[in-house]
Design a protein around this motif. Structure first.
Motif, mmCIF file in Angstrom:
data_model
loop_
_atom_site.group_PDB
_atom_site.id
_atom_site.type_symbol
_atom_site.label_atom_id
_atom_site.label_comp_id
_atom_site.label_asym_id
_atom_site.label_seq_id
_atom_site.Cartn_x
_atom_site.Cartn_y
_atom_site.Cartn_z
ATOM 1 N N VAL B 33 34.880 -6.832 72.162
ATOM 2 C CA VAL B 33 34.736 -5.525 73.039
ATOM 3 C C VAL B 33 33.379 -4.856 72.710
ATOM 4 O O VAL B 33 32.792 -4.445 73.394
ATOM 5 C CB VAL B 33 35.976 -4.729 72.526
ATOM 6 C CG1 VAL B 33 35.927 -3.437 73.254
ATOM 7 C CG2 VAL B 33 37.407 -5.524 73.004
ATOM 8 N N PRO B 34 33.211 -4.644 71.233
ATOM 9 C CA PRO B 34 31.985 -3.730 70.984
ATOM 10 C C PRO B 34 30.741 -4.766 71.315
ATOM 11 O O PRO B 34 29.631 -4.236 71.666
ATOM 12 C CB PRO B 34 31.924 -3.652 69.482
ATOM 13 C CG PRO B 34 33.015 -4.403 68.922
ATOM 14 C CD PRO B 34 34.017 -4.754 70.012
ATOM 15 N N TYR B 37 30.080 -4.149 74.997
ATOM 16 C CA TYR B 37 29.410 -2.781 75.124
ATOM 17 C C TYR B 37 28.001 -2.766 74.850
ATOM 18 O O TYR B 37 27.177 -2.150 75.583
ATOM 19 C CB TYR B 37 30.314 -1.678 74.219
ATOM 20 C CG TYR B 37 31.439 -1.111 74.746
ATOM 21 C CD1 TYR B 37 31.818 -0.866 76.141
ATOM 22 C CD2 TYR B 37 32.716 -0.886 73.947
ATOM 23 C CE1 TYR B 37 32.924 -0.569 76.666
ATOM 24 C CE2 TYR B 37 33.822 -0.218 74.336
ATOM 25 C CZ TYR B 37 33.904 -0.200 75.462
ATOM 26 O OH TYR B 37 35.193 0.232 76.153
ATOM 27 N N VAL B 38 27.523 -3.331 73.897
ATOM 28 C CA VAL B 38 26.142 -3.104 73.364
ATOM 29 C C VAL B 38 25.084 -4.282 74.410
ATOM 30 O O VAL B 38 24.302 -3.665 74.634
ATOM 31 C CB VAL B 38 25.991 -3.709 71.948
ATOM 32 C CG1 VAL B 38 24.462 -3.846 71.513
ATOM 33 C CG2 VAL B 38 26.706 -2.863 71.025
ATOM 34 N N PRO B 42 23.965 -0.678 78.596
ATOM 35 C CA PRO B 42 22.627 -0.066 79.039
ATOM 36 C C PRO B 42 22.503 -0.679 80.492
ATOM 37 O O PRO B 42 22.128 0.439 81.191
ATOM 38 C CB PRO B 42 21.645 -0.765 78.239
ATOM 39 C CG PRO B 42 22.421 -0.700 76.934
ATOM 40 C CD PRO B 42 23.796 -1.305 77.221
ATOM 41 N N VAL B 50 24.359 3.780 73.471
ATOM 42 C CA VAL B 50 25.639 2.693 73.769
ATOM 43 C C VAL B 50 26.775 3.773 73.571
ATOM 44 O O VAL B 50 27.696 3.869 74.497
ATOM 45 C CB VAL B 50 25.595 1.768 73.194
ATOM 46 C CG1 VAL B 50 26.966 0.899 73.677
ATOM 47 C CG2 VAL B 50 24.593 0.828 73.310
ATOM 48 N N VAL B 54 29.732 4.949 76.414
ATOM 49 C CA VAL B 54 31.094 4.521 76.327
ATOM 50 C C VAL B 54 32.020 5.993 76.641
ATOM 51 O O VAL B 54 32.673 5.880 77.358
ATOM 52 C CB VAL B 54 31.335 4.157 74.824
ATOM 53 C CG1 VAL B 54 33.062 4.031 74.730
ATOM 54 C CG2 VAL B 54 30.853 2.556 74.714
#
Lengths: 138, 233
Positions: B33-34, B37-38, B42, B50, B54
């Motif tokens: 998950v993280p 996102y990273v 973007p 970031v 979120v």
């Protein structure tokens, strides 16, 4: 000692649970309303500290792209706890403000911030009201 | 009381001992998950910060809810503490009239306001955003009130204007996000121009949402201070 080993490896988490214990017990076991409010605030702070500590990665940086090269840092801290805590802080502030406002009104009405004292006075007032009702018409 | 506290602490410490090491890269929380996102954040949201992406894009509904919680707390405190003009409490109303404080405030206030706008508008590029910028905005209002007194503040921000500002922030946030959600729900997702990654005007709706959140947070903090200190706004 086993406890010392835990504290040396999980320092932030131990600080968080110490704050959590103090906050929760002030919230539940104390009669003073302002102290309860501080306890609630301390408790939420402990949760934020715990989440923040669990989201850290060794050598991690904030998840912000470099402004020049526009690349992500090699090791970024976990963004999910960061975002959750950002929103949680606001709720904690709101609850503290609402709690304190209620305490001010209770103090104005009953002249004390001690919960047992307040409940005693409420019972007294109710008894007086009932007496007036039963004694009034006859 | 202290004994209960220590027992509670020891019980929790036993649970903490079973957790993965502090900062361990293989901890189960560092899953896909993280990482996603990273990596994708973007490109999908058009912002370089970031976390802002979120909270104001993927989780915008959550942020809407807690902005509403903040406004609700302001309304509740208003109901509980605001006194009508005919039952004014004997709270001290006059300014402190401290020349040092006043000249410092004159010097600092423009800088503080400028800095709060900077933090809010750069929230998608650097650390900051609506929440921290809003807190600076509210703090500058509190400083102005302490230095120049409530009378001056009532002239600059009367009650009606204060309410208008805080509710406007919430309503604009609500309507903007409602359009996006409705468009997505009807099967025609809006593809807003995201702008150039890393420039001030990028990220689609995110700077506007940041501004709304900052307005609500600033108004709420200023309102809390005024209500708790002077019982009036």
């Amino acid at each position: 000692m086993a406890l010392w080993a835990i504290i040396s490896t999980h320092g932030y988490e131990c600080a968080a649970i110490a704050l959590c214990a103090m906050g929760l017990l002030n919230l539940t076991l104390h009669g003073n309303l302002i102290r309860k409010c501080l306890g609630a605030n301390l408790f939420s702070t402990a949760v934020f500290l715990f989440f923040g500590a669990r989201g850290y990665r060794t050598g991690g940086e904030a998840a912000i792209l470099d402004p020049e090269t526009l690349t992500a840092p090699e090791v970024a801290v976990n963004v999910v706890p960061t975002s959750l805590i950002l929103t949680g802080i606001v709720v904690s502030v709101s609850i503290t403000a609402f709690f304190l406002a209620l305490t001010i009104r209770i103090y104005e009405r009953y002249g004390t911030v001690d919960l047992d004292e307040v409940l005693l006075r409420v019972a007294q007032e109710q008894a007086e009201l009932e007496q007036e009702e039963t004694g009034g018409p006859s | 009381m202290v004994v209960v506290c220590i027992i509670f602490f020891l019980l929790l410490a036993m649970a903490v001992a079973t957790l993965p090491d502090f900062g361990a890269a293989d901890s189960p929380t560092n899953n896909e998950v993280p990482a996603r996102y990273v990596e994708q954040g973007p490109g999908e949201t058009g912002v370089t910060n970031v976390v802002t992406g979120v909270i104001l894009d993927y989780r915008a509904f959550d942020t809407f809810g807690e902005t509403a919680v903040l406004l609700l707390a302001l309304v509740a405190v208003l109901i509980l503490l605001r006194q009508s003009p005919d039952e004014k409490a004997p709270v001290q109303k006059q300014a402190l009239n401290n020349p040092v404080l006043q000249s410092t405030a004159r010097l600092l206030l423009p800088l503080l306001l400028l800095y709060s706008v900077y933090v809010i508008l750069n929230g998608h590029l650097s650390p900051g955003g609506g929440f921290s910028g809003g807190v600076i905005l509210g703090a500058s209002g509190i400083l102005a009130c302490l230095a120049f007194g409530t009378k001056t503040m009532h002239r600059i921000i009367p009650y009606s204007r204060f309410l208008l500002l805080s509710v406007a922030g919430m309503v604009v946030y609500c309507l903007t996000k409602l359009t996006v959600f409705l468009a997505g729900g009807l099967g025609k997702p809006l593809h807003l121009p995201l702008g150039e990654l890393g420039s001030l005007f990028s990220g689609g709706l995110i700077p506007l949402l940041n501004l709304c959140v900052g307005l609500v947070v600033g108004c709420t903090l200023y309102g809390f201070f005024m209500l708790f200190a002077y019982r009036d706004i």
